[in-house]
Structures are given as structure tokens and as C-alpha cells.
Design a protein around this motif. Structure first.
Motif, PDB file in Angstrom:
ATOM      1  N   MET A  43      50.275  66.173  72.861  1.00  0.00           N
ATOM      2  CA  MET A  43      50.103  65.891  74.287  1.00  0.00           C
ATOM      3  C   MET A  43      51.424  66.067  75.032  1.00  0.00           C
ATOM      4  SD  MET A  43      47.318  62.819  74.184  1.00  0.00           S
ATOM      5  CE  MET A  43      47.176  62.675  75.941  1.00  0.00           C
ATOM      6  N   LYS A  44      52.504  65.522  74.498  1.00  0.00           N
ATOM      7  CA  LYS A  44      53.812  65.686  75.138  1.00  0.00           C
ATOM      8  C   LYS A  44      54.277  67.142  75.056  1.00  0.00           C
ATOM      9  CE  LYS A  44      58.584  64.043  75.288  1.00  0.00           C
ATOM     10  NZ  LYS A  44      58.809  64.816  76.469  1.00  0.00           N
ATOM     11  N   VAL A  45      54.064  67.768  73.932  1.00  0.00           N
ATOM     12  CA  VAL A  45      54.452  69.165  73.755  1.00  0.00           C
ATOM     13  C   VAL A  45      53.757  70.044  74.794  1.00  0.00           C
ATOM     14  CG1 VAL A  45      54.179  71.165  72.207  1.00  0.00           C
ATOM     15  CG2 VAL A  45      55.060  69.005  71.309  1.00  0.00           C
ATOM     16  N   THR A  46      52.451  69.879  74.943  1.00  0.00           N
ATOM     17  CA  THR A  46      51.724  70.730  75.884  1.00  0.00           C
ATOM     18  C   THR A  46      52.114  70.426  77.330  1.00  0.00           C
ATOM     19  OG1 THR A  46      49.802  69.255  75.839  1.00  0.00           O
ATOM     20  CG2 THR A  46      49.759  71.171  74.375  1.00  0.00           C
ATOM     21  N   TYR A  47      52.352  69.163  77.619  1.00  0.00           N
ATOM     22  CA  TYR A  47      52.804  68.830  78.974  1.00  0.00           C
ATOM     23  C   TYR A  47      54.124  69.549  79.274  1.00  0.00           C
ATOM     24  CZ  TYR A  47      54.694  66.293  82.934  1.00  0.00           C
ATOM     25  OH  TYR A  47      55.240  65.989  84.161  1.00  0.00           O
ATOM     26  N   LEU A  49      55.433  72.193  77.736  1.00  0.00           N
ATOM     27  CA  LEU A  49      55.264  73.647  77.772  1.00  0.00           C
ATOM     28  C   LEU A  49      54.697  74.085  79.130  1.00  0.00           C
ATOM     29  CD1 LEU A  49      53.879  74.418  74.189  1.00  0.00           C
ATOM     30  CD2 LEU A  49      56.142  75.013  75.100  1.00  0.00           C
ATOM     31  N   GLY A  50      53.850  73.250  79.717  1.00  0.00           N
ATOM     32  CA  GLY A  50      53.345  73.522  81.061  1.00  0.00           C
ATOM     33  C   GLY A  50      54.453  73.440  82.098  1.00  0.00           C
ATOM     34  N   GLN A  51      55.302  72.420  81.990  1.00  0.00           N
ATOM     35  CA  GLN A  51      56.427  72.265  82.917  1.00  0.00           C
ATOM     36  C   GLN A  51      57.409  73.438  82.810  1.00  0.00           C
ATOM     37  OE1 GLN A  51      54.858  69.724  84.781  1.00  0.00           O
ATOM     38  NE2 GLN A  51      56.971  69.332  85.245  1.00  0.00           N
ATOM     39  N   LEU A  52      57.545  73.979  81.608  1.00  0.00           N
ATOM     40  CA  LEU A  52      58.440  75.111  81.379  1.00  0.00           C
ATOM     41  C   LEU A  52      57.820  76.446  81.797  1.00  0.00           C
ATOM     42  CD1 LEU A  52      59.861  74.048  77.892  1.00  0.00           C
ATOM     43  CD2 LEU A  52      61.133  74.125  80.056  1.00  0.00           C
ATOM     44  N   GLY A  53      56.539  76.430  82.132  1.00  0.00           N
ATOM     45  CA  GLY A  53      55.865  77.635  82.597  1.00  0.00           C
ATOM     46  C   GLY A  53      55.254  78.500  81.506  1.00  0.00           C
ATOM     47  N   TYR A  54      55.236  78.013  80.274  1.00  0.00           N
ATOM     48  CA  TYR A  54      54.671  78.792  79.173  1.00  0.00           C
ATOM     49  C   TYR A  54      53.149  78.706  79.103  1.00  0.00           C
ATOM     50  CZ  TYR A  54      59.389  79.350  77.294  1.00  0.00           C
ATOM     51  OH  TYR A  54      60.712  79.668  77.129  1.00  0.00           O
ATOM     52  N   ILE A  55      52.611  77.542  79.486  1.00  0.00           N
ATOM     53  CA  ILE A  55      51.161  77.385  79.441  1.00  0.00           C
ATOM     54  C   ILE A  55      50.643  76.895  80.788  1.00  0.00           C
ATOM     55  CG2 ILE A  55      51.138  76.957  76.949  1.00  0.00           C
ATOM     56  CD1 ILE A  55      50.545  74.014  77.564  1.00  0.00           C
ATOM     57  N   GLU A  56      49.363  77.117  80.963  1.00  0.00           N
ATOM     58  CA  GLU A  56      48.663  76.688  82.169  1.00  0.00           C
ATOM     59  C   GLU A  56      47.633  75.654  81.736  1.00  0.00           C
ATOM     60  OE1 GLU A  56      45.944  78.828  85.614  1.00  0.00           O
ATOM     61  OE2 GLU A  56      46.380  79.909  83.767  1.00  0.00           O
ATOM     62  N   GLY A  62      35.242  71.195  81.168  1.00  0.00           N
ATOM     63  CA  GLY A  62      35.405  72.582  80.771  1.00  0.00           C
ATOM     64  C   GLY A  62      36.845  73.060  80.856  1.00  0.00           C
ATOM     65  N   GLY A  63      37.771  72.135  81.093  1.00  0.00           N
ATOM     66  CA  GLY A  63      39.174  72.485  81.210  1.00  0.00           C
ATOM     67  C   GLY A  63      39.826  72.684  79.865  1.00  0.00           C
ATOM     68  N   GLY A  64      41.107  72.939  79.907  1.00  0.00           N
ATOM     69  CA  GLY A  64      41.858  73.142  78.685  1.00  0.00           C
ATOM     70  C   GLY A  64      43.198  73.775  78.998  1.00  0.00           C
ATOM     71  N   ILE A  65      43.753  74.432  78.019  1.00  0.00           N
ATOM     72  CA  ILE A  65      45.054  75.072  78.191  1.00  0.00           C
ATOM     73  C   ILE A  65      44.987  76.516  77.711  1.00  0.00           C
ATOM     74  CG2 ILE A  65      46.411  72.945  78.081  1.00  0.00           C
ATOM     75  CD1 ILE A  65      46.943  73.509  75.142  1.00  0.00           C
ATOM     76  N   ARG A  66      45.883  77.341  78.267  1.00  0.00           N
ATOM     77  CA  ARG A  66      46.025  78.730  77.847  1.00  0.00           C
ATOM     78  C   ARG A  66      47.433  79.182  78.197  1.00  0.00           C
ATOM     79  NH1 ARG A  66      41.770  80.729  82.163  1.00  0.00           N
ATOM     80  NH2 ARG A  66      42.951  80.295  84.042  1.00  0.00           N
ATOM     81  N   LEU A  67      47.815  80.295  77.646  1.00  0.00           N
ATOM     82  CA  LEU A  67      49.124  80.850  77.973  1.00  0.00           C
ATOM     83  C   LEU A  67      49.180  81.179  79.459  1.00  0.00           C
ATOM     84  CD1 LEU A  67      49.822  83.318  75.011  1.00  0.00           C
ATOM     85  CD2 LEU A  67      50.734  81.014  75.339  1.00  0.00           C
ATOM     86  N   ALA A  68      50.324  80.950  80.060  1.00  0.00           N
ATOM     87  CA  ALA A  68      50.532  81.259  81.474  1.00  0.00           C
ATOM     88  C   ALA A  68      51.107  82.659  81.652  1.00  0.00           C
ATOM     89  CB  ALA A  68      51.437  80.223  82.120  1.00  0.00           C
ATOM     90  N   MET A  69      51.446  83.303  80.565  1.00  0.00           N
ATOM     91  CA  MET A  69      52.006  84.660  80.608  1.00  0.00           C
ATOM     92  C   MET A  69      51.596  85.390  79.338  1.00  0.00           C
ATOM     93  SD  MET A  69      56.034  83.702  79.889  1.00  0.00           S
ATOM     94  CE  MET A  69      56.117  82.378  81.074  1.00  0.00           C
ATOM     95  N   ALA A  70      51.776  86.668  79.341  1.00  0.00           N
ATOM     96  CA  ALA A  70      51.427  87.471  78.168  1.00  0.00           C
ATOM     97  C   ALA A  70      52.348  87.122  76.999  1.00  0.00           C
ATOM     98  CB  ALA A  70      51.555  88.953  78.512  1.00  0.00           C
ATOM     99  N   LYS A  82      64.918  75.970  74.844  1.00  0.00           N
ATOM    100  CA  LYS A  82      64.378  75.022  75.817  1.00  0.00           C
ATOM    101  C   LYS A  82      63.730  73.803  75.178  1.00  0.00           C
ATOM    102  CE  LYS A  82      63.754  78.413  79.444  1.00  0.00           C
ATOM    103  NZ  LYS A  82      62.795  79.163  80.268  1.00  0.00           N
ATOM    104  N   THR A  83      63.397  73.883  73.897  1.00  0.00           N
ATOM    105  CA  THR A  83      62.704  72.763  73.269  1.00  0.00           C
ATOM    106  C   THR A  83      63.569  71.955  72.301  1.00  0.00           C
ATOM    107  OG1 THR A  83      61.774  74.240  71.572  1.00  0.00           O
ATOM    108  CG2 THR A  83      60.407  73.797  73.515  1.00  0.00           C
ATOM    109  N   GLU A  84      64.674  72.516  71.864  1.00  0.00           N
ATOM    110  CA  GLU A  84      65.582  71.766  70.989  1.00  0.00           C
ATOM    111  C   GLU A  84      66.456  70.836  71.837  1.00  0.00           C
ATOM    112  OE1 GLU A  84      66.391  71.509  67.456  1.00  0.00           O
ATOM    113  OE2 GLU A  84      64.319  72.178  67.560  1.00  0.00           O
ATOM    114  N   GLU A  85      66.717  69.647  71.330  1.00  0.00           N
ATOM    115  CA  GLU A  85      67.571  68.688  72.035  1.00  0.00           C
ATOM    116  C   GLU A  85      69.008  69.177  72.115  1.00  0.00           C
ATOM    117  OE1 GLU A  85      67.378  64.878  70.170  1.00  0.00           O
ATOM    118  OE2 GLU A  85      65.196  64.771  70.362  1.00  0.00           O
ATOM    119  N   ASP A  86      69.493  69.670  71.006  1.00  0.00           N
ATOM    120  CA  ASP A  86      70.871  70.153  70.948  1.00  0.00           C
ATOM    121  C   ASP A  86      71.019  71.074  69.744  1.00  0.00           C
ATOM    122  OD1 ASP A  86      71.744  68.707  68.484  1.00  0.00           O
ATOM    123  OD2 ASP A  86      71.510  66.929  69.728  1.00  0.00           O
ATOM    124  N   PHE A  87      72.149  71.661  69.633  1.00  0.00           N
ATOM    125  CA  PHE A  87      72.440  72.542  68.503  1.00  0.00           C
ATOM    126  C   PHE A  87      73.688  72.042  67.775  1.00  0.00           C
ATOM    127  CE2 PHE A  87      69.783  75.149  71.203  1.00  0.00           C
ATOM    128  CZ  PHE A  87      68.895  75.670  70.288  1.00  0.00           C
TER     129      PHE A  87
END
Length: 147
Positions: A43-47, A49-56, A62-70, A82-87
Motif C-alpha cells: 500500500m505504501k509502495v504503490t502510494y 510510486l503514484g506520487q513519483l509518477g510511475y503509476i496511476e 472497478g478501480g485499480g492501478i496501472r503504469l502511468a508511462m510506457a 528514488k526509492t532507496e533511503e540512502d547509498f
């Protein structure tokens, strides 16, 4: 280098959605079931990923999620950045908490930094499309019926 579970689940979610196709919506529960992982974690991951623009996300019945780009537009290295805390591979990579006595003279930090850059450079050379080229086989493993 070890990726966090959060980044792992982010990449897996994108892969699932890439296999599913942009014309089909998926649910968080569907993805959790496919990978046998926690829906709560996703749930947090998908939220995010949506904020980052990867998914819609589509709300409502009938809702759900899908890629926001090819898939060709989603760079794996970019997702990891963008998803790692640090390196911070070792203590001395974090100047705020570094207490290592040999940091000023240590040559290992340079070698590890070079390795980290190479690691990210390799990931930068791949897109989501590159890692889902076996869509039919992956769909079968996920239990997805493809048209």
C-alpha cells in the motif's frame, strides 16, 4: 550493495504492472497475492510510486492501478535512486554519523564509491521493458491471463 525491501517491492510492482499491460488495471491485493507478500507493505509502495509518477491510481468501483508511462520510459536506475533511503555502503559514506578513525587516510572508501557508481550505471542502462521481455512466462508465474 543490497536493496531495501521497499525498493524490491517497488521494482516488483512495476514489473507486475508492466506484464499486466497499461490497458488493464490491477489491485494491490492481486499483486500481493502474485508475489505472496504483505498487502500492507504494498500500500505504501504503490502510494509512493503514484506520487513519483510511475503509476496511476483509479479510485472507486472497478478501480485499480496501472503504469502511468510506457515500460520503455521507466529507467531501473532512476527507480532505485528514488526509492532507496540512502547509498551509505559503509559508515564513512555518511558524514553525519561517521566515527571511523581511519576515514581521513582510508583508500577503501574510494574503491567502494567507484563500485557504487558502476552498480548504478548498470541499472541506468536498463528500462522496465528490458526486464519484462518474457511477459508470457512472467504472466504465467503471476497467474495472469494475457490476451
Amino acid at each position: 550493495m543490497r536493496l531495501t525491501v521497499y525498493t524490491d517491492y517497488s521494482l516488483r510492482t512495476l514489473m507486475y504492472l508492466g506484464v499486466r499491460g497499461q490497458e488493464h488495471l490491477a489491485t494491490i491485493q492481486e499483486i500481493a497475492d502474485a508475489y505472496q507478500i504483505s498487502k500492507n507493505h504494498l500500500m505504501k509502495v504503490t502510494y509512493d510510486l503514484g506520487q513519483l509518477g510511475y503509476i496511476e491510481t483509479i479510485r472507486g468501483r472497478g478501480g485499480g492501478i496501472r503504469l502511468a508511462m510506457a515500460p520503455e520510459e521507466i529507467n531501473i536506475g532512476g527507480v532505485v535512486r528514488k526509492t532507496e533511503e540512502d547509498f551509505h555502503l559503509v559508515e564513512c559514506f555518511n558524514p553525519e554519523s561517521n566515527l571511523c578513525k581511519i576515514s581521513a587516510e582510508c583508500q577503501l572508501k574510494g574503491a567502494l564509491n567507484e563500485a557504487l557508481k558502476a552498480y548504478i550505471a548498470v541499472l541506468d542502462s536498463y528500462t522496465l521493458a528490458d526486464v519484462i521481455t518474457t511477459k508470457d512466462a512472467l504472466a504465467n508465474l503471476f497467474g495472469i491471463t494475457r490476451n
